[in-house]
Structures are given as C-alpha cells and as structure tokens.
Design an enzyme around this catalytic site. Sequence first.
Site, PDB file in Angstrom:
ATOM      1  N   ASP A 189       0.872  -1.130  -0.094  1.00  0.00           N
ATOM      2  CA  ASP A 189       0.141   0.094  -0.090  1.00  0.00           C
ATOM      3  C   ASP A 189       0.736   1.032  -0.009  1.00  0.00           C
ATOM      4  OD1 ASP A 189      -2.143  -1.590   0.087  1.00  0.00           O
ATOM      5  OD2 ASP A 189      -2.920  -1.050   1.984  1.00  0.00           O
ATOM      6  N   ALA A 190       1.838   1.139   0.859  1.00  0.00           N
ATOM      7  CA  ALA A 190       2.736   2.490   0.960  1.00  0.00           C
ATOM      8  C   ALA A 190       3.466   2.720  -0.457  1.00  0.00           C
ATOM      9  CB  ALA A 190       3.952   2.075   1.986  1.00  0.00           C
TER      10      ALA A 190
ATOM     11  N   TYR B 198       2.271   1.980  -3.429  1.00  0.00           N
ATOM     12  CA  TYR B 198       1.167   2.419  -4.123  1.00  0.00           C
ATOM     13  C   TYR B 198       0.729   4.062  -3.879  1.00  0.00           C
ATOM     14  CZ  TYR B 198      -3.338   3.015  -6.175  1.00  0.00           C
ATOM     15  OH  TYR B 198      -4.471   3.433  -7.096  1.00  0.00           O
ATOM     16  N   ASP B 199       0.696   4.247  -2.646  1.00  0.00           N
ATOM     17  CA  ASP B 199       0.532   5.498  -2.174  1.00  0.00           C
ATOM     18  C   ASP B 199       1.553   6.528  -2.656  1.00  0.00           C
ATOM     19  OD1 ASP B 199      -1.504   4.639  -1.015  1.00  0.00           O
ATOM     20  OD2 ASP B 199      -0.858   4.852   1.198  1.00  0.00           O
TER      21      ASP B 199
ATOM     22  N   GLU C 120     -12.389  25.642   1.890  1.00  0.00           N
ATOM     23  CA  GLU C 120     -13.067  26.296   0.490  1.00  0.00           C
ATOM     24  C   GLU C 120     -13.130  26.005  -0.734  1.00  0.00           C
ATOM     25  OE1 GLU C 120     -15.356  28.203   2.360  1.00  0.00           O
ATOM     26  OE2 GLU C 120     -15.963  29.756   0.969  1.00  0.00           O
TER      27      GLU C 120
ATOM     28  N   TYR D   1      -8.484  25.258   5.444  1.00  0.00           N
ATOM     29  CA  TYR D   1      -8.154  26.255   6.595  1.00  0.00           C
ATOM     30  C   TYR D   1      -8.458  25.779   8.014  1.00  0.00           C
ATOM     31  CZ  TYR D   1     -13.290  27.191   5.645  1.00  0.00           C
ATOM     32  OH  TYR D   1     -14.523  27.041   5.559  1.00  0.00           O
TER      33      TYR D   1
ATOM     34  N   CYS E 167     -49.306  46.726   9.494  1.00  0.00           N
ATOM     35  CA  CYS E 167     -50.575  46.068   9.157  1.00  0.00           C
ATOM     36  C   CYS E 167     -51.387  45.791  10.228  1.00  0.00           C
ATOM     37  CB  CYS E 167     -50.482  44.940   7.958  1.00  0.00           C
ATOM     38  SG  CYS E 167     -51.960  44.246   7.856  1.00  0.00           S
TER      39      CYS E 167
ATOM     40  N   CYS F 179     -54.573  38.837   7.466  1.00  0.00           N
ATOM     41  CA  CYS F 179     -53.709  39.383   6.400  1.00  0.00           C
ATOM     42  C   CYS F 179     -53.058  38.300   5.822  1.00  0.00           C
ATOM     43  CB  CYS F 179     -52.922  40.584   6.900  1.00  0.00           C
ATOM     44  SG  CYS F 179     -51.675  41.099   5.782  1.00  0.00           S
TER      45      CYS F 179
HETATM   46  S1  IVH Z   1     -13.451  29.552   8.933  1.00  0.00           S
HETATM   47  C1  IVH Z   1     -16.923  29.018  11.902  1.00  0.00           C
HETATM   48  N1  IVH Z   1     -11.615  30.709   6.853  1.00  0.00           N
HETATM   49  O1  IVH Z   1     -16.970  31.645   5.175  1.00  0.00           O
HETATM   50  C2  IVH Z   1     -16.832  28.981  10.320  1.00  0.00           C
HETATM   51  N2  IVH Z   1     -14.058  30.198   6.462  1.00  0.00           N
HETATM   52  O2  IVH Z   1     -19.197  32.624   7.034  1.00  0.00           O
HETATM   53  C3  IVH Z   1     -15.280  28.496   9.998  1.00  0.00           C
HETATM   54  N3  IVH Z   1     -14.852  30.965   4.397  1.00  0.00           N
HETATM   55  O3  IVH Z   1     -18.911  28.711   5.641  1.00  0.00           O
HETATM   56  C4  IVH Z   1     -14.782  29.065   8.893  1.00  0.00           C
HETATM   57  N4  IVH Z   1     -12.953  31.752   3.494  1.00  0.00           N
HETATM   58  O4  IVH Z   1     -17.398  28.762   3.526  1.00  0.00           O
HETATM   59  C5  IVH Z   1     -12.892  30.310   7.435  1.00  0.00           C
HETATM   60  N5  IVH Z   1     -10.139  31.406   5.302  1.00  0.00           N
HETATM   61  C6  IVH Z   1     -11.680  31.152   5.640  1.00  0.00           C
HETATM   62  C7  IVH Z   1     -12.595  31.260   5.005  1.00  0.00           C
HETATM   63  C8  IVH Z   1     -13.924  30.757   5.274  1.00  0.00           C
HETATM   64  C9  IVH Z   1     -14.175  31.437   3.344  1.00  0.00           C
HETATM   65  C10 IVH Z   1     -16.072  30.636   4.215  1.00  0.00           C
HETATM   66  C11 IVH Z   1     -16.466  29.505   4.978  1.00  0.00           C
HETATM   67  C12 IVH Z   1     -17.483  29.513   5.709  1.00  0.00           C
HETATM   68  C13 IVH Z   1     -18.009  31.025   5.710  1.00  0.00           C
HETATM   69  C14 IVH Z   1     -18.334  31.594   7.130  1.00  0.00           C
END
Ligand code: IVH
Length: 706
Positions: free
Chosen positions: A47-48, A50-51, A190, A242, A442, A448
């Site tokens: 496996d290693a 292959y990886d 993201e 992130y 209203c 309504c």
């Molecule tokens: S931290 C607690 N870091 O922003 C949320 N979010 O409003 C943790 N986003 O749903 C997210 N760049 O889609 C974080 N450098 C970044 C980011 C990021 C874009 C987006 C992400 C998240 C939304 C939060």
Amino acid sequence: MLDHSYADVNVDALTPLEAAIELERLAKVIAHHDELYFQKDAPEISDAQYDNLVIRNRKIELRFPELRRNDSPTRRIGAPLASGFRKVKHRIPMLSLENAFSNEDVYEFFNRVRRFLNLQETQEITIVAEPKIDGLSASLHYQNGRLRLGATRGDGSEGEDITENVKTILDIPTVLEGNNVPESLEVRGEVYMCRDDFFALNARRQENGEAEFANPRNAAAGSLRQLDPKVTATRPLRFFAYAFEALSGVELGLHSDILAQLKLWGFIVSPEIRLCHSLSQVIDYYDYIGGRRATLPYDIDGVVYKVNNLEWQRRLGSVGRTPRHSIAHKFEAEKAETIVENIDVQVGRTGVLTPVAWLKPINVGGVMVSRATLHNADEIVRRDVRIGDTVIIQRAGDVIPQVVEVIKAKRSSESQSFVFPEACPSCGSLVEHVPGEVARRCSGGLICAEQVVERLKHFVSRDAFDIEGLGIRNIEAFFADGLIKNPVDIFMLEARDKQSLTPLRCREGWGGQSAQNLFNAINKRRTISLNRFIYALGILQVGSVTAKLLAKHYVSFANLKEQMILAEDPTSEAYHDLLSLDGIGQSTAADLIYFFQEPHNLEIIDKLLREIHIEDFHMEITDNTPLSGKTLVFTGTMQAMSRSEAKATAERLGAKVAGSVSKKTDFVIVGADAGSKAKAAAELGIQVLSEAEWLKVAQGELTKGV
Ligand code: IVH
C-alpha cells in the site's frame, strides 16, 4: 516507446518534457496496479509503495497543471449517482462567521475576546488573518491517510455526500503525504473557481447553448453538486484548506501550526495568510488585501480573523451558530447605478411594512438585482427617493440590496414621490404607526394573507421545520390555491391529497415521484426538537438563540406552554422565573406571554400536536456532572474567569445560568463585592460557593477523561 524513465528524478528537478513522460508512465503504472488490486485481487506492491506513486503523480500535476492527462489517476472517477446525494451528519457542526463591517466592529471583537478571557490590556492577542474566499465550504474525512468522504456544509449540521466529486479536484489529496498522519482526520476548507477559469467555462457554455453561471461562486457550487462526477472532473475547481480536527495523535497549540501541518500533508493553504500581533496590523492587512482584491485570481469577499491560540479558541466556544474566536471583516459592498421603476410595499411576517424599490435590472458584482429595500417610510422621506430616480444601489454578501444614494442631478421632472399607503396592500386593514417607532404595521393580524404566507415561510425555513422541497415558491403557490392556509395544513397535505380530485401529481410541474418526495420530506419532519419548534412559531423577538434558551429552561413544550400561561400574572412565580433567564427582558417576555394568550395560536398548536411530536430538550453535554440540570447564579466580580466565560462553562457542564436568585436556584457563586444576591441566597438557604470552589468543580469536570 520511451527511451528514458524519470522514475528516480526528484519532482522539483523535472523539466516539462520529462514531467510529461513521467506522468504518462505513472498513469500506466497506477492503472496496472489498480487492476491487480481491484480486479485480480493480487497486488504486487505494498500500500505504501502504491501511495507513493499516487502522491508523486499529484505533485507533478500540481507543478505542471497543464500536463494533467485525461487518463490521469487524479481524474479517475466513480459511477454517476442514480438518486441524488446521500445526506451526512457532521460530527462537529459546520459553523458560520459573524460579520464585521467596520474597523470599530473589529475593535469590538478584540475587546470581546479580551473581556471573555479576562486578559490584561497589555496581553497580546495574536490573530491569523486569512482571505475570505468566495466559494463553498467542504468537509473531507481521511481514514489512515486516505480520502474516504467529502461533504458539503448543507445547513451546518447535515450536508451532502460529494465524495466522488471532490476526488476529481487536484488540490485535494486522495492520499496524504508525511509520516504523522492521524488515523482519523477531518479537514475543512473552501472549494472555489478562479475568475479566468469561470470566464472560460461560461464561454464554452455559451457556445454550447447552455445557461451561463452568474459568478464564480455559483459556477463552483453548480460544478460540485453534479450527480455525475465525470462532469465535475471537467470543471476547474480548486481548494484552500483552512482547518482540521484529528480525533487523536496530533496535538497542536496554534492555528498557525494547523495551517503548517495541512501543507505538510499535501493541502494547499492560501499563500496570503498573515500572522498579526495587534489591531493595527490586522487593519493594515485588511487594507493591503483589499487593495489587491482585483489582482488576486479568485474572488474574496473579506478577511477572516482567527484567534491563533487554540486553547483560547476552545475556551471562547461559540454562541448559536458562530464561534466567538473568529470574525469575518467584509469588504465594502459592490455598488451600481440604476433607475427606480416603481416603489411598493411588502408585508412581513410580523405585519411590518417595508417599502421596496423595483429597479431596472442590473448586474452588481456578478448578481442580477431588480429590487432593493428602502427600509421604512422615514428613510424614503429622508433620502427623498422618488419613482423614476437614478440611484446607487449596493449589495453586500447575502444581504438584501439597498438604495444608498439618489443622484439628484439626474432627476427628471416626471419623477414621482411615493405616498406611503394608509391601508395594507395585502388585506386592506388600517396601517398603524406607533409614534416614536419607525415601523408601520398592518393591523390585520391573522386575516392578512401576506403576513400568513410570511409566517408559513418562516415555519418551514432552515432553522425551523426545514422541509426539503417546500420552499418559498411552493408555499406561495399552495397558499394561493388554498392547499396550505396554516401550519397544520402542511401535515394534512398527503392525507387530503389522497381524497382530492386534483391531486398534487396532476399540477403543472409536478409528477407522482416529486409529489411523493414532498410528502416523504414532510413526514420526516413529524418529529422536531423543542428549540426548532419554538423558533418555528415565529413569536416576536424569539430568534433561534432565544428559542434554544427557552427549550433548555422549560425542557418540554407542555411545560413551556403551561408556564407562559401562568406568567400572564406579573406577580406569579412563572413570570419571575421567565424574567430570571439571562437573555429574556421584559419586552420579549411580554411578546411570549401575548403569543400564548391568543386563542387562535393555541388552537393551531393543539391541532399541530395531533400531527407532530416535539422532542423534549436534551442537554448536549453529559448529564452526569454535579452541575447538570442545576440552576446557578453568578454574582460579584470574578478574578480568574470573566462572567461570560463562567456562564459558558457552566452551560457546557449542563447547568442553567439565571440572572437573579429564586427558589429554583441551586448554587450562588460569589465573587468579590457580591451584593444583594449573596444576601438573598443566604436568606433562602441556598448553597453559596466561592470563586475558588467554583473553579475547582468546573476545572475538575472539564478535564475529566482528557
Ligand atoms: S473559517 C466557523 N476561514 O466563510 C466557520 N471560513 O461565514 C469556520 N470561508 O462557511 C470557517 N474563507 O465557507 C473560514 N479562510 C476562511 C474562509 C472561510 C471562506 C467561508 C466558509 C464559511 C464561511 C463563514
């Protein structure tokens, strides 16, 4: 035939030609070993080994993206999904971020963190500043270094299984590099599309007569949620990591360590990320990135600031859906000039009338806008907005576009002032204007139609019943046709449909399958948590945070209802109990009590209870701490913990925190200079704890089993 093999040449040393030859070799070799492993069940390498081939192939492609082959192992894909995406529950909820719109908001964020953690003025708060990528967040699960599951954020608690699709994204490793790979790992980041790739994709779509995407974010979303991963594989999607959570094995102290570790495993981390040591450095970074916004290859809509110290992050915890340790500093809204073609008034769920400008449609930062809010009658007068005026509108993120300026120089003599109606445009009832209040309402209440529709939309919305397939459009259509006039009708829909001469499946746009899907989605929601139910009721001033607070305190719906009816008497214990909740003031209490006095509300609730089951509230964290279920009151000044942290900690241990001492109080924790509350406790014979005693209990419990 190939003369040379470059199998032993370091990736960084390969020339483009050599890389191409090596990629061709790797594609063949990996396909060969796949066949031995999957079809013949007779692997020849470990496996290693292959990886290592897979990792080497990806590394070369990352260095020479244009050499990525159509038969590349990184484009190897599974079969199309026959029946939609599988739902996956997030083990740790995917939260969202609070927004800051000004430097003052950021200053306030720093202060809040400082106060919560009880930090000295001189103590530095190191912040990691990251560009806020305008894409969609995704969660990736690795088992023993292999990508096993990819999921969308969904509503934060439940997303969709997009594993086969994320596997086609080159930036996402299918096998992790490095030798400290934990057994179980969840990485978040993201998924996005670069602007150039987005333009090229749209050009291709235009040629093929396909609908173009409005902006890179929509293109990324549309590409990621493809049932056929083959389609996703042709879309130029990218990924910045992130965050990660490892179940075991990796102990890091700083968010910046997390980012460094992610890189070592083979993820792409934004190269724009900076460590900042003061508020002014943070703001400098914001200005710097803001200035480079147009030259970055992808769209960003702000900067995210994160407290670097992970122990502090843990202590800060979260409120509702947002963590206290991070904030998104948004860029100024996108603006555009257009013409107000008409102004009319929209009725909200609570009867508030909001004037809306109908605009000549215009593209604002990639999104077509044809309406903008004018907020309220006073605003129209103050700004002197008239029908026919040329105006500047702005759009920030997901908020409703606004009219920010009237260009008076371009006003024609035919422009018309708007006269705020005295009768509700929906039901004709008198419009009320309480002196001193900006809102006009209203007075039609339950008669309504527009208010009723808005309440129904709220009832099925994401944080309430969250019924899939019963969105705004269907609610409007079903209401117009008399199919759904109140929340109970939603749950009678299927039974009535069976008797109906014009069943849903015969309506335009519906078929047997889609009708059944809707009934199934409704049936799935016949059991609901107490906090969602309270929120769904749409009581004035009761948002999801307050709903949760009430659910936690009253535990069952029957108890809540009984107590709210008793609380009508302001001298009752029930009323005092309600007001003692930290977060409920007199005005919210009045709205709650009023709601439960209204006979029509009680009638609808009784009927609903015959259709649905409301679950009692369960504490999220252990109910076996000495504090679970207990009611605490903090008083006086704490030394070690701020009041907010003490409260959050108590709640984590399953306790409730009240603002004032009553017979229901179990413990009073007294800090320095405790005043009347300590005395009240003594009189009622309630157990009193010193701050030191409290800390001992709290810390002892929180570190148990760690
Ligand atoms: S931290 C607690 N870091 O922003 C949320 N979010 O409003 C943790 N986003 O749903 C997210 N760049 O889609 C974080 N450098 C970044 C980011 C990021 C874009 C987006 C992400 C998240 C939304 C939060």
